[in-house]
Write an enzyme that holds these catalytic residues in place. Structure first.
Site, PDB file in Angstrom:
ATOM      1  N   TYR A  36       0.840  -1.204   0.000  1.00 57.62           N
ATOM      2  CA  TYR A  36       0.000   0.000   0.000  1.00 57.62           C
ATOM      3  C   TYR A  36       0.869   1.245   0.000  1.00 57.62           C
ATOM      4  O   TYR A  36       0.726   2.122  -0.864  1.00 57.62           O
ATOM      5  CB  TYR A  36      -0.903  -0.042   1.229  1.00 57.62           C
ATOM      6  CG  TYR A  36      -1.902   1.086   1.318  1.00 57.62           C
ATOM      7  CD1 TYR A  36      -3.023   1.130   0.493  1.00 57.62           C
ATOM      8  CD2 TYR A  36      -1.752   2.094   2.269  1.00 57.62           C
ATOM      9  CE1 TYR A  36      -3.966   2.152   0.607  1.00 57.62           C
ATOM     10  CE2 TYR A  36      -2.692   3.119   2.390  1.00 57.62           C
ATOM     11  CZ  TYR A  36      -3.800   3.140   1.561  1.00 57.62           C
ATOM     12  OH  TYR A  36      -4.726   4.160   1.678  1.00 57.62           O
ATOM     13  N   GLY A  81       3.086   1.425  -3.095  1.00 54.09           N
ATOM     14  CA  GLY A  81       2.213   1.571  -4.264  1.00 54.09           C
ATOM     15  C   GLY A  81       1.737   3.014  -4.391  1.00 54.09           C
ATOM     16  O   GLY A  81       1.772   3.609  -5.467  1.00 54.09           O
ATOM     17  N   VAL A 124     -12.009   2.735  13.679  1.00 53.87           N
ATOM     18  CA  VAL A 124     -13.281   3.358  14.061  1.00 53.87           C
ATOM     19  C   VAL A 124     -14.431   2.371  13.858  1.00 53.87           C
ATOM     20  O   VAL A 124     -15.268   2.171  14.745  1.00 53.87           O
ATOM     21  CB  VAL A 124     -13.525   4.660  13.265  1.00 53.87           C
ATOM     22  CG1 VAL A 124     -14.921   5.207  13.550  1.00 53.87           C
ATOM     23  CG2 VAL A 124     -12.464   5.698  13.613  1.00 53.87           C
ATOM     24  N   ASP A 159       3.159  -0.882  12.432  1.00 52.07           N
ATOM     25  CA  ASP A 159       2.050   0.025  12.753  1.00 52.07           C
ATOM     26  C   ASP A 159       2.644   1.392  13.162  1.00 52.07           C
ATOM     27  O   ASP A 159       3.413   1.460  14.124  1.00 52.07           O
ATOM     28  CB  ASP A 159       1.259  -0.579  13.922  1.00 52.07           C
ATOM     29  CG  ASP A 159      -0.126   0.005  14.065  1.00 52.07           C
ATOM     30  OD1 ASP A 159      -1.083  -0.642  13.643  1.00 52.07           O
ATOM     31  OD2 ASP A 159      -0.228   1.116  14.621  1.00 52.07           O
TER      32      ASP A 159
HETATM   33  P1  NAD Z   1     -12.753   1.769   0.316  1.00 51.91           P
HETATM   34  O1  NAD Z   1     -12.079   0.447   0.393  1.00 51.91           O
HETATM   35  O2  NAD Z   1     -14.064   1.929   0.987  1.00 51.91           O
HETATM   36  O3  NAD Z   1     -12.917   2.230  -1.195  1.00 51.91           O
HETATM   37  C1  NAD Z   1     -12.041   1.857  -2.219  1.00 51.91           C
HETATM   38  C2  NAD Z   1     -12.868   1.493  -3.444  1.00 51.91           C
HETATM   39  O4  NAD Z   1     -11.977   1.125  -4.520  1.00 51.91           O
HETATM   40  C3  NAD Z   1     -13.797   0.306  -3.204  1.00 51.91           C
HETATM   41  O5  NAD Z   1     -15.090   0.606  -3.656  1.00 51.91           O
HETATM   42  C4  NAD Z   1     -13.165  -0.811  -4.017  1.00 51.91           C
HETATM   43  O6  NAD Z   1     -14.093  -1.777  -4.452  1.00 51.91           O
HETATM   44  C5  NAD Z   1     -12.499  -0.044  -5.141  1.00 51.91           C
HETATM   45  N1  NAD Z   1     -11.384  -0.744  -5.772  1.00 51.91           N
HETATM   46  C6  NAD Z   1     -10.356  -1.374  -5.172  1.00 51.91           C
HETATM   47  N2  NAD Z   1      -9.527  -1.899  -6.076  1.00 51.91           N
HETATM   48  C7  NAD Z   1     -10.047  -1.568  -7.297  1.00 51.91           C
HETATM   49  C8  NAD Z   1      -9.651  -1.838  -8.624  1.00 51.91           C
HETATM   50  N3  NAD Z   1      -8.541  -2.535  -8.912  1.00 51.91           N
HETATM   51  N4  NAD Z   1     -10.426  -1.367  -9.637  1.00 51.91           N
HETATM   52  C9  NAD Z   1     -11.568  -0.668  -9.376  1.00 51.91           C
HETATM   53  N5  NAD Z   1     -11.985  -0.400  -8.130  1.00 51.91           N
HETATM   54  C10 NAD Z   1     -11.230  -0.848  -7.091  1.00 51.91           C
HETATM   55  O7  NAD Z   1     -11.703   2.828   0.885  1.00 51.91           O
HETATM   56  P2  NAD Z   1     -11.853   4.383   1.163  1.00 51.91           P
HETATM   57  O8  NAD Z   1     -11.580   4.580   2.595  1.00 51.91           O
HETATM   58  O9  NAD Z   1     -13.074   4.924   0.562  1.00 51.91           O
HETATM   59  O10 NAD Z   1     -10.584   4.944   0.380  1.00 51.91           O
HETATM   60  C11 NAD Z   1     -10.707   5.588  -0.876  1.00 51.91           C
HETATM   61  C12 NAD Z   1      -9.354   6.100  -1.322  1.00 51.91           C
HETATM   62  O11 NAD Z   1      -8.845   7.020  -0.364  1.00 51.91           O
HETATM   63  C13 NAD Z   1      -8.302   4.993  -1.469  1.00 51.91           C
HETATM   64  O12 NAD Z   1      -7.516   5.254  -2.597  1.00 51.91           O
HETATM   65  C14 NAD Z   1      -7.489   5.122  -0.213  1.00 51.91           C
HETATM   66  O13 NAD Z   1      -6.167   4.689  -0.404  1.00 51.91           O
HETATM   67  C15 NAD Z   1      -7.553   6.619   0.066  1.00 51.91           C
HETATM   68  N6  NAD Z   1      -7.352   6.898   1.487  1.00 51.91           N
HETATM   69  C16 NAD Z   1      -8.344   6.623   2.395  1.00 51.91           C
HETATM   70  C17 NAD Z   1      -8.111   6.874   3.741  1.00 51.91           C
HETATM   71  C18 NAD Z   1      -9.171   6.616   4.789  1.00 51.91           C
HETATM   72  O14 NAD Z   1      -8.892   6.820   5.981  1.00 51.91           O
HETATM   73  N7  NAD Z   1     -10.364   6.224   4.459  1.00 51.91           N
HETATM   74  C19 NAD Z   1      -6.865   7.395   4.167  1.00 51.91           C
HETATM   75  C20 NAD Z   1      -5.891   7.613   3.209  1.00 51.91           C
HETATM   76  C21 NAD Z   1      -6.141   7.389   1.868  1.00 51.91           C
HETATM   77  N1  UDP Z   2      -6.320  -0.616  15.841  1.00 56.43           N
HETATM   78  C1  UDP Z   2      -6.683  -1.136  17.086  1.00 56.43           C
HETATM   79  N2  UDP Z   2      -7.726  -2.001  17.139  1.00 56.43           N
HETATM   80  C2  UDP Z   2      -8.452  -2.355  16.040  1.00 56.43           C
HETATM   81  C3  UDP Z   2      -8.082  -1.813  14.778  1.00 56.43           C
HETATM   82  C4  UDP Z   2      -7.002  -0.958  14.724  1.00 56.43           C
HETATM   83  O1  UDP Z   2      -6.058  -0.836  18.102  1.00 56.43           O
HETATM   84  O2  UDP Z   2      -9.401  -3.136  16.197  1.00 56.43           O
HETATM   85  C5  UDP Z   2      -5.196   0.340  15.786  1.00 56.43           C
HETATM   86  C6  UDP Z   2      -4.128   0.004  14.731  1.00 56.43           C
HETATM   87  O3  UDP Z   2      -3.158  -0.856  15.284  1.00 56.43           O
HETATM   88  C7  UDP Z   2      -3.586   1.392  14.450  1.00 56.43           C
HETATM   89  C8  UDP Z   2      -4.795   2.312  14.599  1.00 56.43           C
HETATM   90  O4  UDP Z   2      -5.727   1.581  15.380  1.00 56.43           O
HETATM   91  O5  UDP Z   2      -2.615   1.752  15.405  1.00 56.43           O
HETATM   92  C9  UDP Z   2      -5.431   2.720  13.283  1.00 56.43           C
HETATM   93  O6  UDP Z   2      -5.662   1.546  12.543  1.00 56.43           O
HETATM   94  P1  UDP Z   2      -6.445   1.537  11.156  1.00 56.43           P
HETATM   95  O7  UDP Z   2      -6.401   0.133  10.644  1.00 56.43           O
HETATM   96  O8  UDP Z   2      -7.776   2.168  11.315  1.00 56.43           O
HETATM   97  O9  UDP Z   2      -5.645   2.521  10.201  1.00 56.43           O
HETATM   98  P2  UDP Z   2      -4.102   2.854   9.946  1.00 56.43           P
HETATM   99  O10 UDP Z   2      -3.981   4.281  10.361  1.00 56.43           O
HETATM  100  O11 UDP Z   2      -3.218   1.978  10.774  1.00 56.43           O
HETATM  101  O12 UDP Z   2      -3.925   2.627   8.489  1.00 56.43           O
END
Ligand code: NAD
Ligand code: UDP
Length: 322
Positions: A151, A154, A194, A279
């Site tokens: 991740y 990538g 969460v 982590d």
């Molecule tokens: P999510 O998993 O709910 O959404 C990702 C979506 O992408 C899903 O609908 C999944 O089916 C689709 N997907 C995955 N691989 C695919 C592929 N090869 N082709 C087409 N669709 C594909 O996650 P999210 O939390 O909504 O995250 C959305 C974006 O935001 C991601 O790129 C993630 O890396 C980025 N992001 C999210 C967070 C967060 O806290 N939610 C933090 C940092 C970055």
């Molecule tokens: N975490 C936790 N209990 C859980 C899931 C996650 O203590 O059931 C911790 C995890 O080890 C990390 C933080 O919560 O330190 C945030 O985890 P999350 O998977 O939400 O996102 P991250 O920021 O690590 O990508």
């Protein structure tokens, strides 16, 4: 309200059936745009977008972004990628392909169409940060061969591709570094903290805190995040980012567990489990740039966002005990 045809944008959202993507689509449609949602439904769900089923300005294509896509649009938001550690580590090779090959395909599309493209990058590009809070100028502390690397690396490579397409092809790019975001439509079983804590609290199951719970995160409510992404897309072409988007208020994971118990009224215990590999110990965005360039800062505080999320799960699963 739909905009007049000549004012409407046709916007592609990859990953649009996911958590953030589906909220982004709600806002883009509300603004009167047309939206094309592309998603392979790996972690997303049709239920997140089904309320647009009868909207003539909305289309859905089930498609994997690692395969080229030929469509006609005015703007692209590239969100396709699993975001939860459990999901992105499930098939790590596919995760890297989604980030890297997916970026190449979407950048190729933007190049043909000469359209703007925004990348959903991540705070994970900073790895387990030594500098705290993290400004955009920090290059990060990332393990290239660990369980999270598919991740982190990538997404880092995707950022490189975005900036190379800018330098080499003059593309209009926007790179947003998203920090932990939460809210309704997070998949209840995706393993993120969460959703895990709320689901555990509502089921009356113990809350699983990993490690000593002293690691920190800062949590941004999804509507604030969507507002930031749209504002960024609307900036002029000189604003490429990367720009941090997130809530700068930092919490320990232990305190998040305690707040979740208080807000749900659950009597669940807290139990301690092994900290996953690599982590990050602390994470908090410096959002000075977003404030300056986008006039943006999150508005919703953690408890308000948690209450909305708790309410969402209660409605989705009325049979749960609490
Ligand atoms: P999510 O998993 O709910 O959404 C990702 C979506 O992408 C899903 O609908 C999944 O089916 C689709 N997907 C995955 N691989 C695919 C592929 N090869 N082709 C087409 N669709 C594909 O996650 P999210 O939390 O909504 O995250 C959305 C974006 O935001 C991601 O790129 C993630 O890396 C980025 N992001 C999210 C967070 C967060 O806290 N939610 C933090 C940092 C970055
Ligand atoms: N975490 C936790 N209990 C859980 C899931 C996650 O203590 O059931 C911790 C995890 O080890 C990390 C933080 O919560 O330190 C945030 O985890 P999350 O998977 O939400 O996102 P991250 O920021 O690590 O990508």
């Amino acid at each position: 309200m739909p905009r007049a045809y000549n004012l409407r944008k046709r916007v592609l959202v990859t990953g649009g059936a996911g958590f953030i993507g589906s909220h982004l689509i709600d806002s883009l449609l509300q603004q009167g745009n047309e939206v094309l949602c592309v998603d392979n439904l790996f972690t997303g769900a049709k239920r997140n977008i089904e309320h647009h089923h009868n909207n003539a300005r909305f289309e859905f294509i089930r498609h994997d972004v690692t395969i080229p896509l030929y469509v006609e649009v005015d703007e692209i938001y590239n969100l396709a990628c699993p975001a939860s550690p459990v999901h992105y580590q499930h098939d790590p090779v596919q995760t890297t392909k989604t980030s890297v090959q997916g970026a190449i395909n979407m950048l190729g599309l933007a190049k043909r169409l000469r359209c703007k493209i925004l990348q959903a990058s991540t705070s994970e590009v900073y790895g387990d940060p030594i500098l705290h809070p993290q400004p955009e100028s920090y290059w990060g502390n990332v393990n290239p061969i660990g369980a999270r690397s598919c991740y982190d690396e990538g997404k880092r490579c995707a950022e490189t591709l975005f900036f190379d397409y800018r330098r080499q092809h003059g593309l209009e790019i926007k790179v947003a570094r998203i920090f932990n975001t939460f809210g309704p439509r997070m998949h209840h079983a995706d393993g993120r903290v969460v959703s895990n804590f709320i689901v555990q609290a509502l089921k009356g199951a113990p809350l699983t805190v990993y490690g000593d719970g002293q690691q920190t995160r800062s949590f941004c409510y999804v509507q604030d995040m969507v507002d930031g992404l749209i504002r960024f897309m609307e900036t002029d072409e000189t604003e490429t980012g990367p720009i941090n988007l997130g809530n700068p208020v930092e919490y320990t994971i232990r305190s998040l567990a305690e707040r979740t118990l208080a807000l749900t009224g659950s009597k669940s215990d807290i139990i301690w489990e092994t900290l996953p590999e690599d982590d990050p110990k602390q994470r908090c965005p410096n959002i000075g740039l977003a404030k300056e360039v986008l006039s943006w800062a999150p508005r919703l505080q953690l408890d308000e966002g948690l209450n909305k999320t708790i309410e969402y799960y209660r409605q989705l699963f009325p049979g749960w005990a609490i």
